[in-house]
Design a protein around this motif. Structure first.
Motif, PDB file in Angstrom:
ATOM      1  N   ILE A 221       0.872  -1.182   0.000  1.00 41.34           N
ATOM      2  CA  ILE A 221       0.000   0.000   0.000  1.00 41.34           C
ATOM      3  C   ILE A 221       0.901   1.221   0.000  1.00 41.34           C
ATOM      4  CG2 ILE A 221      -1.782   1.304   1.222  1.00 41.34           C
ATOM      5  CD1 ILE A 221      -2.829  -1.290   2.350  1.00 41.34           C
ATOM      6  N   GLU A 222       0.817   1.991  -1.088  1.00 40.41           N
ATOM      7  CA  GLU A 222       1.617   3.210  -1.206  1.00 40.41           C
ATOM      8  C   GLU A 222       1.034   4.288  -0.314  1.00 40.41           C
ATOM      9  OE1 GLU A 222       2.772   4.780  -5.202  1.00 40.41           O
ATOM     10  OE2 GLU A 222       1.480   3.138  -5.819  1.00 40.41           O
ATOM     11  N   GLN A 388      -2.895   5.192  -3.380  1.00 38.81           N
ATOM     12  CA  GLN A 388      -3.212   4.252  -4.443  1.00 38.81           C
ATOM     13  C   GLN A 388      -4.708   3.962  -4.425  1.00 38.81           C
ATOM     14  OE1 GLN A 388      -0.964   0.739  -3.430  1.00 38.81           O
ATOM     15  NE2 GLN A 388      -2.769  -0.168  -2.494  1.00 38.81           N
ATOM     16  N   LYS A 389      -5.167   3.228  -5.412  1.00 35.32           N
ATOM     17  CA  LYS A 389      -6.608   3.026  -5.533  1.00 35.32           C
ATOM     18  C   LYS A 389      -7.089   1.693  -4.975  1.00 35.32           C
ATOM     19  CE  LYS A 389      -7.230   5.986  -9.536  1.00 35.32           C
ATOM     20  NZ  LYS A 389      -7.541   5.943 -10.968  1.00 35.32           N
ATOM     21  N   LEU A 390      -6.201   0.700  -4.891  1.00 32.68           N
ATOM     22  CA  LEU A 390      -6.632  -0.603  -4.404  1.00 32.68           C
ATOM     23  C   LEU A 390      -6.661  -0.635  -2.886  1.00 32.68           C
ATOM     24  CD1 LEU A 390      -4.999  -3.438  -6.518  1.00 32.68           C
ATOM     25  CD2 LEU A 390      -7.236  -2.410  -6.730  1.00 32.68           C
ATOM     26  N   HIS A 391      -7.642  -1.348  -2.348  1.00 32.32           N
ATOM     27  CA  HIS A 391      -7.789  -1.671  -0.926  1.00 32.32           C
ATOM     28  C   HIS A 391      -8.169  -0.465  -0.085  1.00 32.32           C
ATOM     29  CE1 HIS A 391      -7.520  -4.029   2.685  1.00 32.32           C
ATOM     30  NE2 HIS A 391      -6.777  -3.097   3.236  1.00 32.32           N
ATOM     31  N   ARG A 393      -7.847   4.037   0.152  1.00 29.87           N
ATOM     32  CA  ARG A 393      -7.456   5.288  -0.491  1.00 29.87           C
ATOM     33  C   ARG A 393      -7.694   6.410   0.508  1.00 29.87           C
ATOM     34  NH1 ARG A 393      -9.751   7.960  -6.056  1.00 29.87           N
ATOM     35  NH2 ARG A 393      -7.720   8.551  -6.929  1.00 29.87           N
ATOM     36  N   GLU A 400      -9.159  -0.252   7.665  1.00 34.82           N
ATOM     37  CA  GLU A 400      -8.301  -0.427   6.500  1.00 34.82           C
ATOM     38  C   GLU A 400      -7.179  -1.424   6.781  1.00 34.82           C
ATOM     39  OE1 GLU A 400      -9.599   2.556   7.396  1.00 34.82           O
ATOM     40  OE2 GLU A 400     -10.937   2.694   5.662  1.00 34.82           O
ATOM     41  N   SER A 403      -9.078  -7.390   6.257  1.00 34.45           N
ATOM     42  CA  SER A 403      -9.665  -7.955   5.055  1.00 34.45           C
ATOM     43  C   SER A 403     -11.062  -8.436   5.456  1.00 34.45           C
ATOM     44  CB  SER A 403      -8.804  -9.122   4.577  1.00 34.45           C
ATOM     45  OG  SER A 403      -9.340  -9.688   3.390  1.00 34.45           O
TER      46      SER A 403
ATOM     47  N   LEU B 117     -11.954   2.441 -10.711  1.00 33.01           N
ATOM     48  CA  LEU B 117     -10.522   2.221 -10.504  1.00 33.01           C
ATOM     49  C   LEU B 117      -9.714   2.960 -11.550  1.00 33.01           C
ATOM     50  CD1 LEU B 117     -10.530  -1.591  -9.685  1.00 33.01           C
ATOM     51  CD2 LEU B 117      -9.712   0.227  -8.177  1.00 33.01           C
ATOM     52  N   LYS B 389      -5.927 -11.044   0.134  1.00 32.12           N
ATOM     53  CA  LYS B 389      -6.605 -10.347   1.226  1.00 32.12           C
ATOM     54  C   LYS B 389      -6.797  -8.860   0.982  1.00 32.12           C
ATOM     55  CE  LYS B 389      -5.149 -13.508   4.843  1.00 32.12           C
ATOM     56  NZ  LYS B 389      -4.268 -13.586   6.017  1.00 32.12           N
ATOM     57  N   LEU B 390      -5.979  -8.268   0.100  1.00 39.30           N
ATOM     58  CA  LEU B 390      -6.097  -6.825  -0.116  1.00 39.30           C
ATOM     59  C   LEU B 390      -7.200  -6.517  -1.117  1.00 39.30           C
ATOM     60  CD1 LEU B 390      -2.567  -5.197  -0.356  1.00 39.30           C
ATOM     61  CD2 LEU B 390      -4.115  -5.315   1.567  1.00 39.30           C
ATOM     62  N   HIS B 391      -7.907  -5.431  -0.876  1.00 37.09           N
ATOM     63  CA  HIS B 391      -8.899  -4.847  -1.781  1.00 37.09           C
ATOM     64  C   HIS B 391     -10.189  -5.659  -1.872  1.00 37.09           C
ATOM     65  CE1 HIS B 391     -10.487  -2.190  -4.777  1.00 37.09           C
ATOM     66  NE2 HIS B 391     -10.800  -3.214  -5.523  1.00 37.09           N
ATOM     67  N   SER B 403     -12.783   2.057  -6.613  1.00 37.46           N
ATOM     68  CA  SER B 403     -12.041   2.598  -5.484  1.00 37.46           C
ATOM     69  C   SER B 403     -12.968   3.612  -4.819  1.00 37.46           C
ATOM     70  CB  SER B 403     -10.765   3.283  -5.986  1.00 37.46           C
ATOM     71  OG  SER B 403     -10.015   3.798  -4.903  1.00 37.46           O
TER      72      SER B 403
END
Lengths: 417, 417
Positions: A221-222, A388-391, A393, A400, A403, B117, B389-391, B403
């Motif tokens: 995760i950025e 980033q957009k996944l998981h 934001r 966050e 899962s 996304l 597990k992410l997103h 997103s």
């Protein structure tokens, strides 16, 4: 053991601890957090002493006073850190929360519930308070944590982690571990520990984050790079625009949600820019402007192409005049980091268009960019700000760090043809 | 242009299309989906003709009849594909949905809303219907799609994408693009198109998915490898257990939610295994058992270590006797792929423990593993089943293709000290 073996060893132990930690009830986790806070207070002298060594070495190495300040611990700072741990204990437990739930037409009962991610690796800067904050947030959300702080804070982190682990009784101590080794190699092995580590969260400068994103096989995760923009619309309240710009730029210039660029609609440039430049001057801001901006101030430095992408983190500001709201959006899409952008406008239609067209984690309407923050957003705490957009934001709180899992209950249900 | 230039070119055009597509209202997107369905029906003859070439080449290459069946299109199949597109049009639009929303103590109004996304890359097997399904789901959720199907279906995919693009008028045609090139290189360049592509979803076999996970700098959502377990508890209704096991294994053995291993509590092994082996024998299943299982059937093959990890996707089943529920969970953690596991039990306490301890995308209580599916779960459609597990975890519907963005509205709010 080699560094690689050491990293794999802590990761394996974290995995086992994560399995034991995941089903623990909130009361056990909260008790562990209070025990950690108690231990930090009881042993604050040895923590401060270990920190003094790191600080002395940093001074010797010629580290800036600003960085030394971030690195330094005192009894008062340890007290604040302990209080933050107790605050995390007071927050709701995200684990077990039902995200979706209904009965299907065939009678199957479906529930989607939050579960811990598992093992979370955090790579971070030379701020020892992050060691404890990150451990508290991951423990509360049922995750084991692998902490990889800056080598400049290594002795501080060793002491803090030792104190935290010594306080854990009903929670496995291996849920909180420091990644061993001062050298960069340990980061490399952490990034390749796919299957043992569930997610890596790098915090800090753009170069660290980019290298983790490029090289990691563990999902990343950025966080945190913020080239934030303030757009002053043709229909802005100019007094409000000046105040928001000055606040966004100068209230705390070193953080990711500070503004780095102002974009000014050409219809109000002649009214707005003289007032804005005067106010910024009063706060010691150096403005790097395009040609149109420079017409309003002799002290405006000529902006180069790099200025538009720069995250100054200082009292510098890039400034450009744009022909339309759409041009402002195009500039933001081209140069921005998708963190936070603000529009100042009295026009409902302009606000709606800006919100719809800007593709960033947060969009502020008539408010300072400085509000993008987990505490400000009411999350109680924050592990970082995802760009980033996944998981996840934007600001990441406890949910966050989870899962989900689907639980489906039947009474002998079989799938038909 | 080289393959790399071609891939970057389609990715850049997709990025631009995504920016135009994101703010479009539901009505425009639904109209585009119906136009796609109309065009598929009107031009079904040329689609079937293009497909015939792929099928002929596959036959020549000695492809199995099972794979040929997945590859083949007929007028009836094109009609079904078009109907599926209209079904996607009928589903709710996830974009703009408010996920969180409240007013902060300082009066700032905070909303977290779903946004597309951006650009979604899908790498998939030789099933041309996926080309249209994936395009419909991504378009509905406001995303541009880069389709990279199996080279075995290349001509079919060229025809399908051309027909879909020809139907787009108010939606940019570059929102739906085939990644050019039949060779593997195009996948490589897609995986390195970070900044242009927001997420890659590989579908298909474990080796494809692993190579994408290892090499991609674009964020990846892993899908679909399913080594699913059925655990028959000491307190199981044995008739129900036999029915669930047979259904999970044989109702459709080639799919990811089919069962691959049964774990039997030793207290009921002597009652359960003879009945289960007889029922499985009747369905033509080959059982690969440990020593304890082999005691109940001469036709049980000795299981090797690989059998426990194997996703057979055939009428084969691994079988072991375990000493406790916890042993079953440990086996699943060690060998499973975290897709779907089922417990058959009449004990509430055993069900609760199994659900709490098993760390998989879906846990079934007294139901067949075959129910892990977007349609079955009530999502209306599915782009794949995430085993990470992410997103997203488990079946991914339209909301999982989005997103979020925070929109914060004030009236000149400034951050205080």
């Amino acid at each position: 053991m080699t560094t690689q073996e050491q990293v794999l060893d802590v990761a394996r132990r974290a995995r086992q601890a994560a399995a034991e930690l995941a089903p623990l009830p909130r009361a056990t986790k909260d008790a562990a957090l209070h025990a950690i806070a108690d231990a930090l207070l009881a042993r604050s002298a040895e923590i401060v002493e270990a920190n003094a060594g790191d600080v002395a070495r940093a001074r010797e190495a010629g580290t800036s006073e600003y960085m030394i300040d971030r690195l330094s611990l005192s009894t008062e700072r340890v007290e604040k850190i302990a209080a933050a741990v107790r605050h995390v204990a007071s927050l709701p437990d995200p684990v077990g929360e039902s995200v979706r739930g209904y009965t299907l037409p065939n009678g199957l009962e479906l529930r989607q519930i939050r579960v811990p991610l598992g093992v979370v690796g955090i790579i971070y800067e030379g701020r020892p308070n992050v060691t404890v904050d990150a451990a508290a947030l991951t423990l509360k959300s049922g995750n084991a944590v692998l902490l990889r702080g800056s080598s400049s804070a290594y002795d501080s982190n060793v002491a803090l982690v030792e104190v935290m682990r010594s306080a854990l009784t009903d929670v496995p101590a291996d849920a909180v571990q420091l990644v061993p080794g001062r050298d960069r190699d340990s980061v490399k092995y952490l990034m390749r520990a796919r299957g043992l580590v569930d997610v890596l969260i790098p915090r800090g400068g753009a170069s660290l984050i980019n290298s983790v994103v490029e090289e990691s096989t563990v999902p990343v995760i950025e966080t945190g790079v913020g080239n934030c923009h303030v757009y002053v619309d043709a229909d802005a309240d100019l007094g409000m625009a000046v105040d928001i710009l000055v606040n966004a730029k100068t209230q705390r210039p070193s953080v990711c949600n500070a503004a780095e660029t102002v974009l000014v609609h050409r219809d109000i440039a002649a009214d707005f820019l003289p007032r804005a430049l005067e106010a910024l001057r009063g706060k010691g801001v150096t403005v790097h402007g395009d040609e149109a901006v420079r017409a309003y101030g002799d002290d405006v430095v000529a902006a180069t192409e790099e200025d538009w992408s720069n995250e100054y983190l200082s009292l510098d500001l890039a400034a450009a005049v744009v022909g339309s709201l759409e041009d402002a959006v195009a500039h933001i899409r081209r140069y921005g980091s998708a963190h936070t952008e603000a529009i100042v406008t009295t026009s409902q239609s302009a606000a709606r268009r800006f919100v719809a067209l800007v593709d960033s984690a947060a969009v502020m309407v008539n408010a300072s960019t400085r509000f993008t923050d987990g505490e400000e957003f009411g999350f109680g705490a924050e592990i970082g700000i995802s760009t980033q957009k996944l998981h996840a934001r934007g600001p990441m709180g406890l949910p966050e760090l989870t899962s989900t899992k689907y639980v489906v209950t039947g009474e002998g249900h079989l799938k038909g043809a």
